[in-house]
Write a protein that holds these residues in place. Structure first.
Motif, PDB file in Angstrom:
ATOM      1  N   ASP A 106     -28.476   6.792  -8.689  1.00  0.00           N
ATOM      2  CA  ASP A 106     -28.488   7.418 -10.020  1.00  0.00           C
ATOM      3  C   ASP A 106     -27.448   6.841 -10.969  1.00  0.00           C
ATOM      4  O   ASP A 106     -27.609   6.886 -12.174  1.00  0.00           O
ATOM      5  CB  ASP A 106     -28.115   8.906  -9.886  1.00  0.00           C
ATOM      6  N   GLU A 107     -26.351   6.363 -10.387  1.00  0.00           N
ATOM      7  CA  GLU A 107     -25.200   5.964 -11.205  1.00  0.00           C
ATOM      8  C   GLU A 107     -25.126   4.469 -11.482  1.00  0.00           C
ATOM      9  O   GLU A 107     -24.307   4.025 -12.290  1.00  0.00           O
ATOM     10  CB  GLU A 107     -23.897   6.368 -10.493  1.00  0.00           C
ATOM     11  N   HIS A 108     -25.952   3.692 -10.802  1.00  0.00           N
ATOM     12  CA  HIS A 108     -25.854   2.240 -10.930  1.00  0.00           C
ATOM     13  C   HIS A 108     -26.190   1.785 -12.360  1.00  0.00           C
ATOM     14  O   HIS A 108     -27.279   2.033 -12.840  1.00  0.00           O
ATOM     15  CB  HIS A 108     -26.819   1.575  -9.930  1.00  0.00           C
ATOM     16  N   PRO A 109     -25.240   1.090 -13.036  1.00  0.00           N
ATOM     17  CA  PRO A 109     -25.492   0.636 -14.414  1.00  0.00           C
ATOM     18  C   PRO A 109     -26.712  -0.289 -14.519  1.00  0.00           C
ATOM     19  O   PRO A 109     -27.339  -0.365 -15.571  1.00  0.00           O
ATOM     20  CB  PRO A 109     -24.208  -0.113 -14.782  1.00  0.00           C
ATOM     21  N   GLY A 110     -27.031  -0.977 -13.440  1.00  0.00           N
ATOM     22  CA  GLY A 110     -28.194  -1.870 -13.433  1.00  0.00           C
ATOM     23  C   GLY A 110     -29.492  -1.142 -13.102  1.00  0.00           C
ATOM     24  O   GLY A 110     -30.551  -1.771 -13.008  1.00  0.00           O
ATOM     25  N   GLY A 111     -29.394   0.161 -12.912  1.00  0.00           N
ATOM     26  CA  GLY A 111     -30.591   0.966 -12.657  1.00  0.00           C
ATOM     27  C   GLY A 111     -30.883   1.138 -11.183  1.00  0.00           C
ATOM     28  O   GLY A 111     -30.415   0.374 -10.339  1.00  0.00           O
ATOM     29  N   GLU A 112     -31.662   2.165 -10.911  1.00  0.00           N
ATOM     30  CA  GLU A 112     -31.970   2.530  -9.533  1.00  0.00           C
ATOM     31  C   GLU A 112     -33.013   1.589  -8.935  1.00  0.00           C
ATOM     32  O   GLU A 112     -32.982   1.277  -7.751  1.00  0.00           O
ATOM     33  CB  GLU A 112     -32.392   3.998  -9.569  1.00  0.00           C
ATOM     34  N   GLU A 113     -33.907   1.090  -9.802  1.00  0.00           N
ATOM     35  CA  GLU A 113     -35.049   0.315  -9.319  1.00  0.00           C
ATOM     36  C   GLU A 113     -34.628  -0.965  -8.571  1.00  0.00           C
ATOM     37  O   GLU A 113     -35.170  -1.276  -7.514  1.00  0.00           O
ATOM     38  CB  GLU A 113     -35.954  -0.019 -10.515  1.00  0.00           C
ATOM     39  N   VAL A 114     -33.631  -1.686  -9.130  1.00  0.00           N
ATOM     40  CA  VAL A 114     -33.223  -2.941  -8.494  1.00  0.00           C
ATOM     41  C   VAL A 114     -32.623  -2.698  -7.103  1.00  0.00           C
ATOM     42  O   VAL A 114     -32.776  -3.513  -6.198  1.00  0.00           O
ATOM     43  CB  VAL A 114     -32.222  -3.752  -9.362  1.00  0.00           C
ATOM     44  N   LEU A 115     -31.961  -1.574  -6.951  1.00  0.00           N
ATOM     45  CA  LEU A 115     -31.400  -1.239  -5.631  1.00  0.00           C
ATOM     46  C   LEU A 115     -32.514  -0.822  -4.681  1.00  0.00           C
ATOM     47  O   LEU A 115     -32.522  -1.199  -3.517  1.00  0.00           O
ATOM     48  CB  LEU A 115     -30.360  -0.111  -5.752  1.00  0.00           C
ATOM     49  N   ARG A 116     -33.471  -0.064  -5.188  1.00  0.00           N
ATOM     50  CA  ARG A 116     -34.591   0.380  -4.370  1.00  0.00           C
ATOM     51  C   ARG A 116     -35.384  -0.820  -3.831  1.00  0.00           C
ATOM     52  O   ARG A 116     -35.843  -0.800  -2.704  1.00  0.00           O
ATOM     53  CB  ARG A 116     -35.533   1.293  -5.182  1.00  0.00           C
ATOM     54  N   GLU A 117     -35.507  -1.847  -4.673  1.00  0.00           N
ATOM     55  CA  GLU A 117     -36.253  -3.043  -4.270  1.00  0.00           C
ATOM     56  C   GLU A 117     -35.603  -3.741  -3.076  1.00  0.00           C
ATOM     57  O   GLU A 117     -36.276  -4.402  -2.301  1.00  0.00           O
ATOM     58  CB  GLU A 117     -36.323  -4.050  -5.423  1.00  0.00           C
ATOM     59  N   GLN A 118     -34.296  -3.626  -2.972  1.00  0.00           N
ATOM     60  CA  GLN A 118     -33.567  -4.309  -1.898  1.00  0.00           C
ATOM     61  C   GLN A 118     -33.310  -3.388  -0.708  1.00  0.00           C
ATOM     62  O   GLN A 118     -32.688  -3.823   0.265  1.00  0.00           O
ATOM     63  CB  GLN A 118     -32.204  -4.798  -2.413  1.00  0.00           C
ATOM     64  N   ALA A 119     -33.730  -2.145  -0.818  1.00  0.00           N
ATOM     65  CA  ALA A 119     -33.396  -1.142   0.205  1.00  0.00           C
ATOM     66  C   ALA A 119     -33.757  -1.610   1.610  1.00  0.00           C
ATOM     67  O   ALA A 119     -34.862  -2.079   1.861  1.00  0.00           O
ATOM     68  CB  ALA A 119     -34.109   0.170  -0.110  1.00  0.00           C
TER      69      ALA A 119
END
Ligand code: HEM
Length: 112
Positions: A45-58
């Protein structure tokens, strides 16, 4: 020290790749950067680059995308607070590509 080496000599927890790959949901999101394992579940929720980019690498290796962005020192410090352990040394070759080089002799060398 057990033969399975679930910890490094200085007590860092080792995770197998299969274990990390399973943490790819909103309930639990882990990523790997430079062989360190990060629990970013609460950070999505807090990532300045957005949640989506982190989700993609999960559940996988985010090293290249993390470095491509050119994250700031602040971002790196922030990241260090989310480290929960390291990728097991026996699994590291599974996420990295060998560096291929040609020697003056013409021989092809592969190093990890
Ligand atoms: C624990 C891991 C991470 C932390 C703590 C983190 C933190 C941050 C922070 C603080 C910023 C703001 C800019 C800066 O200070 O550099 C940022 C921006 C950004 N991050 Fe991350 N990040 C992480 C992982 C990632 C990953 C794995 C990706 C890509 C898959 C990513 C993609 C981005 C992008 C694209 C931006 C730029 C946003 C913009 O400039 O509009 N981040 N991140």
């Amino acid at each position: 020290m057990s033969e399975k080496q679930e910890e490094s000599p200085d007590g860092v927890k080792y995770f197998r790749l299969s274990e990390i790959e399973a943490q790819n949901s909103f309930k639990s999101t882990w990523i790997i950067i430079h062989n360190k394992v990060y629990d970013v579940t609460k950070f999505l929720d807090e990532h300045p680059g957005g949640e989506e980019v982190l989700r993609e690498q999960a559940g996988g290796n985010a090293t290249e995308s993390f470095e491509d962005v050119g994250h700031s020192t602040d971002a790196r410090e922030m990241a260090s607070s989310m480290v929960i352990g390291e990728l097991h040394p026996d699994d590291r070759h599974k996420i990295s590509k060998p560096v291929v080089s040609q020697q003056p002799s013409g021989a092809i060398w592969e190093t990890w």
